[in-house]
Motif scaffolding. Sequence first.
Motif, mmCIF file in Angstrom:
data_model
loop_
_atom_site.group_PDB
_atom_site.id
_atom_site.type_symbol
_atom_site.label_atom_id
_atom_site.label_comp_id
_atom_site.label_asym_id
_atom_site.label_seq_id
_atom_site.Cartn_x
_atom_site.Cartn_y
_atom_site.Cartn_z
ATOM 1 N N SER A 242 -16.581 -35.460 8.450
ATOM 2 C CA SER A 242 -15.875 -34.542 7.556
ATOM 3 C C SER A 242 -14.502 -35.124 7.219
ATOM 4 O O SER A 242 -14.021 -36.053 7.865
ATOM 5 C CB SER A 242 -15.718 -33.186 8.229
ATOM 6 O OG SER A 242 -14.935 -33.316 9.397
ATOM 7 N N THR A 246 -13.518 -31.594 2.874
ATOM 8 C CA THR A 246 -14.583 -30.700 3.344
ATOM 9 C C THR A 246 -14.034 -29.514 4.142
ATOM 10 O O THR A 246 -14.774 -28.615 4.506
ATOM 11 C CB THR A 246 -15.620 -31.459 4.213
ATOM 12 O OG1 THR A 246 -14.905 -32.237 5.159
ATOM 13 C CG2 THR A 246 -16.525 -32.338 3.397
ATOM 14 N N HIS A 247 -12.755 -29.565 4.448
ATOM 15 C CA HIS A 247 -12.184 -28.459 5.235
ATOM 16 C C HIS A 247 -11.521 -27.403 4.368
ATOM 17 O O HIS A 247 -10.822 -26.537 4.871
ATOM 18 C CB HIS A 247 -11.198 -28.999 6.277
ATOM 19 C CG HIS A 247 -11.830 -29.992 7.191
ATOM 20 N ND1 HIS A 247 -11.172 -31.114 7.652
ATOM 21 C CD2 HIS A 247 -13.085 -30.068 7.693
ATOM 22 C CE1 HIS A 247 -11.989 -31.813 8.418
ATOM 23 N NE2 HIS A 247 -13.154 -31.204 8.457
ATOM 24 N N GLN A 452 -12.551 -22.981 5.702
ATOM 25 C CA GLN A 452 -13.476 -23.831 6.468
ATOM 26 C C GLN A 452 -14.870 -23.218 6.575
ATOM 27 O O GLN A 452 -15.603 -23.475 7.519
ATOM 28 C CB GLN A 452 -12.925 -24.070 7.872
ATOM 29 C CG GLN A 452 -11.602 -24.772 7.877
ATOM 30 C CD GLN A 452 -10.939 -24.676 9.239
ATOM 31 O OE1 GLN A 452 -11.270 -25.433 10.138
ATOM 32 N NE2 GLN A 452 -10.026 -23.731 9.406
#
Length: 517
Positions: A242, A246-247, A452
Amino acid sequence: MKIFSAKQIYEADKATIKKNNISSNELMEGAAVQLFNWLHLRIQGGPVKIHLFCGIGNNGGDGIALARHLQEHGYNIAVYVVNYSKKRSDDFLVNLDRLKDRKIWPEFLEENSVLPEIGREDIVVDAIFGIGLNRAPDSWVVNLFEHIQKSEAFVLSVDIPSGLFTDKVPKDEKAVIKANHTLSFQVPKLVFFLPETGIFTQQWEVLDIGLDPEFLANTETYYELIGKNEMLPVYIPREKFSHKGTHGHGLIVGGSYGKIGSVNLASKACLETGSGLVTAYVPKCGYIPLQTNFPEAMVLTDADEKYITNIEFDINPTVIGIGVGLGKDQSTVKALDEFLSKNKKPLVIDADALNILSENKSLLKKIPAQSVLTPHPKELERLIGKWKDDFDKLDKAKKFSKQYDCILVIKGSHTITIYDEKGYVNTTGNPGMGTAGTGDVLTGMITGLITQSYSPLNAAVFGVYLHGRAGDIAVDKTGYQALTATNVINDIGSAFIDLFAQPESRPEVNENEAPPE
Ligand SMILES: NC(=O)C1=CN([C@@H]2O[C@H](COP(=O)(O)OP(=O)(O)OC[C@H]3O[C@@H](n4cnc5c(N)ncnc54)[C@H](O)[C@@H]3O)[C@@H](O)[C@H]2O)[C@@H](O)CC1
Ligand SMILES: [K+]
């Protein structure tokens, strides 16, 4: 941990008796042994005088059975039957006979009885009323409560402080015993966690009396107590490959002249909670403070110097936390209205954004489904209207949550997150957290979890838990008075780490072993 209603506890009782093929008296005996072990472990045979006040129902039966065990182990006891009704329960009677068999004669207290002397150093076991209370105790029983209270002896309540209902607030505070400690059978009671009823026990603990685990597991409850065990399965681990993209990307919209710090706190909390990117959207006056104080954040500014007048941006945030330090300037109200009309992103709504919604209720229809609202008590009242008592508050909050399909975080010493029919009661946090800016931190944390991919409900419940835990870790270093919102932010990381910490080993008492003689 599930929080069962009194009705469900009675059902659990029946299910256990049937499944284990035992009598109700055997169940009571098990409960009494648990009570005895608890006391025996702490007093270790000491000469302290123990006064057991027992009602005539099953709560009283527990007390009478406990008296027998204490006597058998040589304790200095005095047993009283608080004779408030002629309808004695069967199991009470069985235990009363067993006590008499051992030549212990309780003193029967009636309306005009002279009340026994109780010393300050003595212990009072309160087994007068349990969860079977169905009306306020008679005045002479209330006098007895006051007499016990005046003695200043340590009060240990069996199952629930006597006089406390499980589902309503007592009209008269004096009609409930104030316990130092309550040993609650199998499950905690909701009333331990509400501001108006939680005051009746300083501490509580659950005693496992062996109610059928299958029944407990399969029965849905309206409330759940949230601790580490409930939160561990919710935690989303970080994937090896990640990256910040992606967070997620949290956007915090808020601030006005003199209140830029709130955005600073919320944005920092959002990042510390794990959001990949954070942008703050503030009036122009917020640009320099934020860029200087918080280099990790990106900052977008409104055209206006002091207020937010138009919420427009060309970024693509995952979620938007809106309202901290926002103010209620007319231009801001208009901006919020226009923003809600076009916004499709999930929202976390706090502070002045909530106040604007309360004052312009038509805007409530525009909030997206599953928005998280985080009101403190005054903001909640403006949203849902005045409530009669804590139970009415919960009912109104549930109705509101259903009507607008939103998650309501009712902030308080035990924050309760409401969604639809269900309430999640938090167990972390401390009085030091009643300080400027901690609410802004919570907004940022919940926003940071939604970025998230936590569901809004999980983000709210987990955010509240982590926020309190960070505050608990921080307060150990600062003390209550000096704790600040920044301290809470600084310990968000420790709160995550603490999720996986093994409890410090301490000599555990093996429940199957006999207690020390
Ligand atoms: N299911 C369980 O988990 C178990 C429950 N046990 C005990 O059983 C208790 C419940 O027992 P009960 O249902 O007998 O009820 P209580 O012992 O709480 O009350 C006794 C009875 O008094 C009457 N009453 C209620 N309010 C009154 C008032 N204001 N003035 C005069 N009379 C009043 C009611 O008829 C009630 O049944 C629990 O709190 C617990 O202590 C234990 O024996 C172990 C098993
Ligand atoms: K009691």
